[in-house]
Motif scaffolding. Sequence first.
Motif, mmCIF file in Angstrom:
data_model
loop_
_atom_site.group_PDB
_atom_site.id
_atom_site.type_symbol
_atom_site.label_atom_id
_atom_site.label_comp_id
_atom_site.label_asym_id
_atom_site.label_seq_id
_atom_site.Cartn_x
_atom_site.Cartn_y
_atom_site.Cartn_z
ATOM 1 N N MET A 152 19.373 26.497 13.284
ATOM 2 C CA MET A 152 18.433 27.600 13.465
ATOM 3 C C MET A 152 18.836 28.717 12.519
ATOM 4 S SD MET A 152 17.036 29.017 17.031
ATOM 5 C CE MET A 152 17.651 30.597 17.496
ATOM 6 N N LYS A 153 18.002 28.982 11.540
ATOM 7 C CA LYS A 153 18.322 29.977 10.518
ATOM 8 C C LYS A 153 18.153 31.406 11.024
ATOM 9 C CE LYS A 153 17.247 26.997 6.658
ATOM 10 N NZ LYS A 153 16.489 26.798 5.458
ATOM 11 N N LEU A 154 17.065 31.666 11.741
ATOM 12 C CA LEU A 154 16.821 33.005 12.270
ATOM 13 C C LEU A 154 17.392 33.128 13.672
ATOM 14 C CD1 LEU A 154 13.082 33.628 11.268
ATOM 15 C CD2 LEU A 154 15.102 34.616 10.200
ATOM 16 N N ALA A 155 17.882 34.311 13.984
ATOM 17 C CA ALA A 155 18.309 34.580 15.353
ATOM 18 C C ALA A 155 17.069 34.774 16.213
ATOM 19 C CB ALA A 155 19.188 35.827 15.384
ATOM 20 N N PHE A 156 17.221 34.542 17.502
ATOM 21 C CA PHE A 156 16.115 34.664 18.449
ATOM 22 C C PHE A 156 15.344 35.963 18.245
ATOM 23 C CE2 PHE A 156 14.488 36.053 22.595
ATOM 24 C CZ PHE A 156 13.760 34.946 22.988
ATOM 25 N N GLU A 157 16.042 37.075 18.154
ATOM 26 C CA GLU A 157 15.380 38.385 18.046
ATOM 27 C C GLU A 157 14.751 38.632 16.677
ATOM 28 O OE1 GLU A 157 19.775 38.700 17.363
ATOM 29 O OE2 GLU A 157 18.595 38.001 19.054
ATOM 30 N N ASP A 158 14.995 37.741 15.718
ATOM 31 C CA ASP A 158 14.412 37.905 14.381
ATOM 32 C C ASP A 158 13.023 37.279 14.244
ATOM 33 O OD1 ASP A 158 16.627 39.304 13.473
ATOM 34 O OD2 ASP A 158 17.643 37.483 12.786
ATOM 35 N N TYR A 159 12.604 36.497 15.216
ATOM 36 C CA TYR A 159 11.276 35.893 15.159
ATOM 37 C C TYR A 159 10.242 36.934 15.586
ATOM 38 C CZ TYR A 159 13.140 31.205 14.498
ATOM 39 O OH TYR A 159 13.747 30.100 13.984
ATOM 40 N N ILE A 160 9.368 37.307 14.681
ATOM 41 C CA ILE A 160 8.361 38.333 14.970
ATOM 42 C C ILE A 160 7.414 37.874 16.074
ATOM 43 C CG2 ILE A 160 6.741 37.615 13.158
ATOM 44 C CD1 ILE A 160 7.517 41.245 14.246
ATOM 45 N N SER A 161 7.137 36.578 16.127
ATOM 46 C CA SER A 161 6.227 36.073 17.162
ATOM 47 C C SER A 161 6.809 36.276 18.553
ATOM 48 C CB SER A 161 5.903 34.597 16.929
ATOM 49 O OG SER A 161 7.100 33.828 16.955
ATOM 50 N N ILE A 162 8.125 36.152 18.696
ATOM 51 C CA ILE A 162 8.765 36.381 19.996
ATOM 52 C C ILE A 162 8.675 37.856 20.364
ATOM 53 C CG2 ILE A 162 10.974 36.353 21.237
ATOM 54 C CD1 ILE A 162 11.603 33.746 19.637
ATOM 55 N N PHE A 163 8.907 38.731 19.395
ATOM 56 C CA PHE A 163 8.814 40.173 19.653
ATOM 57 C C PHE A 163 7.384 40.559 20.060
ATOM 58 C CE2 PHE A 163 8.094 44.568 18.311
ATOM 59 C CZ PHE A 163 9.078 45.203 19.060
ATOM 60 N N ILE A 164 6.406 40.011 19.364
ATOM 61 C CA ILE A 164 5.003 40.296 19.696
ATOM 62 C C ILE A 164 4.686 39.767 21.094
ATOM 63 C CG2 ILE A 164 2.595 39.733 19.113
ATOM 64 C CD1 ILE A 164 3.506 39.838 16.132
ATOM 65 N N HIS A 165 5.155 38.565 21.400
ATOM 66 C CA HIS A 165 4.917 37.977 22.719
ATOM 67 C C HIS A 165 5.551 38.830 23.819
ATOM 68 C CE1 HIS A 165 4.302 35.000 25.833
ATOM 69 N NE2 HIS A 165 5.603 34.963 26.069
ATOM 70 N N GLN A 166 6.785 39.255 23.614
ATOM 71 C CA GLN A 166 7.457 40.088 24.620
ATOM 72 C C GLN A 166 6.737 41.425 24.798
ATOM 73 O OE1 GLN A 166 11.415 39.925 22.939
ATOM 74 N NE2 GLN A 166 12.070 38.405 24.452
ATOM 75 N N THR A 167 6.258 41.980 23.712
ATOM 76 C CA THR A 167 5.485 43.221 23.788
ATOM 77 C C THR A 167 4.210 42.998 24.587
ATOM 78 O OG1 THR A 167 6.367 43.947 21.656
ATOM 79 C CG2 THR A 167 4.367 45.043 22.427
ATOM 80 N N ASP A 168 3.526 41.893 24.309
ATOM 81 C CA ASP A 168 2.302 41.560 25.041
ATOM 82 C C ASP A 168 2.583 41.391 26.530
ATOM 83 O OD1 ASP A 168 -0.510 40.747 25.318
ATOM 84 O OD2 ASP A 168 0.327 38.750 25.679
ATOM 85 N N LEU A 169 3.668 40.728 26.876
ATOM 86 C CA LEU A 169 4.020 40.556 28.291
ATOM 87 C C LEU A 169 4.256 41.899 28.972
ATOM 88 C CD1 LEU A 169 6.449 37.483 28.171
ATOM 89 C CD2 LEU A 169 4.110 37.540 29.055
ATOM 90 N N THR A 170 4.940 42.803 28.284
ATOM 91 C CA THR A 170 5.206 44.134 28.836
ATOM 92 C C THR A 170 3.898 44.898 29.055
ATOM 93 O OG1 THR A 170 7.357 44.216 27.738
ATOM 94 C CG2 THR A 170 6.426 46.322 28.447
ATOM 95 N N LEU A 171 3.029 44.883 28.044
ATOM 96 C CA LEU A 171 1.743 45.579 28.148
ATOM 97 C C LEU A 171 0.892 44.977 29.260
ATOM 98 C CD1 LEU A 171 0.839 45.937 24.351
ATOM 99 C CD2 LEU A 171 1.783 47.697 25.861
ATOM 100 N N THR A 172 0.826 43.648 29.306
ATOM 101 C CA THR A 172 0.000 42.969 30.302
ATOM 102 C C THR A 172 0.509 43.236 31.711
ATOM 103 O OG1 THR A 172 -0.593 41.264 28.706
ATOM 104 C CG2 THR A 172 -0.926 40.729 31.027
ATOM 105 N N SER A 173 1.814 43.232 31.883
ATOM 106 C CA SER A 173 2.392 43.508 33.198
ATOM 107 C C SER A 173 2.022 44.914 33.672
ATOM 108 C CB SER A 173 3.913 43.350 33.140
ATOM 109 O OG SER A 173 4.497 43.710 34.366
ATOM 110 N N TYR A 174 2.091 45.872 32.770
ATOM 111 C CA TYR A 174 1.740 47.247 33.119
ATOM 112 C C TYR A 174 0.255 47.359 33.475
ATOM 113 C CZ TYR A 174 1.170 52.275 32.869
ATOM 114 O OH TYR A 174 0.868 53.576 33.178
ATOM 115 N N VAL A 175 -0.584 46.769 32.644
ATOM 116 C CA VAL A 175 -2.030 46.808 32.888
ATOM 117 C C VAL A 175 -2.354 46.134 34.213
ATOM 118 C CG1 VAL A 175 -4.254 45.900 32.086
ATOM 119 C CG2 VAL A 175 -2.710 46.972 30.467
ATOM 120 N N LYS A 176 -1.707 45.011 34.479
ATOM 121 C CA LYS A 176 -1.939 44.284 35.731
ATOM 122 C C LYS A 176 -1.659 45.177 36.938
ATOM 123 C CE LYS A 176 -0.712 39.996 38.053
ATOM 124 N NZ LYS A 176 0.065 38.767 37.988
ATOM 125 N N SER A 177 -0.555 45.909 36.888
ATOM 126 C CA SER A 177 -0.218 46.786 38.010
ATOM 127 C C SER A 177 -1.216 47.929 38.163
ATOM 128 C CB SER A 177 1.200 47.336 37.861
ATOM 129 O OG SER A 177 1.278 48.272 36.794
#
Length: 151
Positions: free
Chosen positions: A1-26
């Motif tokens: 694995m060349k990139l570290a977990f936190e270096d994948y932009i798609s993971i960062f975008i996904h985590q951001t989406d989860l945070t936003l969605t969780s807030y909106v859901k509440s």
Amino acid sequence: MKLAFEDYISIFIHQTDLTLTSYVKSRLAPFNLAPEQNLIMMLLWQKDGLTQNEIAEKLNKDKTNIARMIFNLEQKGFIRRASREHDRRSLQVFLTEEGKELGNRVAAVAEEFNAQICEGITEQEFAQVRRILSKMCANLETGIADRSSHT
């Protein structure tokens, strides 16, 4: 694995989406509205009478999921479906009075949410985020088209 977990932009975008969605859901829970259902309602508050197909296209969702969400919104009394005169197979979706009234209450929540997440972000930065995300989507679409043309 060349990139570290936190270096994948798609993971960062996904985590951001989860945070936003969780807030909106509440925030939407008191209105008996799920975040994805709210997207449909937002489209209808902007333009009532869209067809199920138009909603699916605008949200980039498959028609089966949209039909299920619309059915649930209809059961809640927020919308009603009607066949179009010239095409009985195509269903238009209309807000009920309760759905229209809900829009007045949810709009304030949506505006507050948008202001909160955009706090400290300039219009130029916001435009840049939109440009970058659009480029990422275009890169994927180009890659998918390239792969399918080679098969």
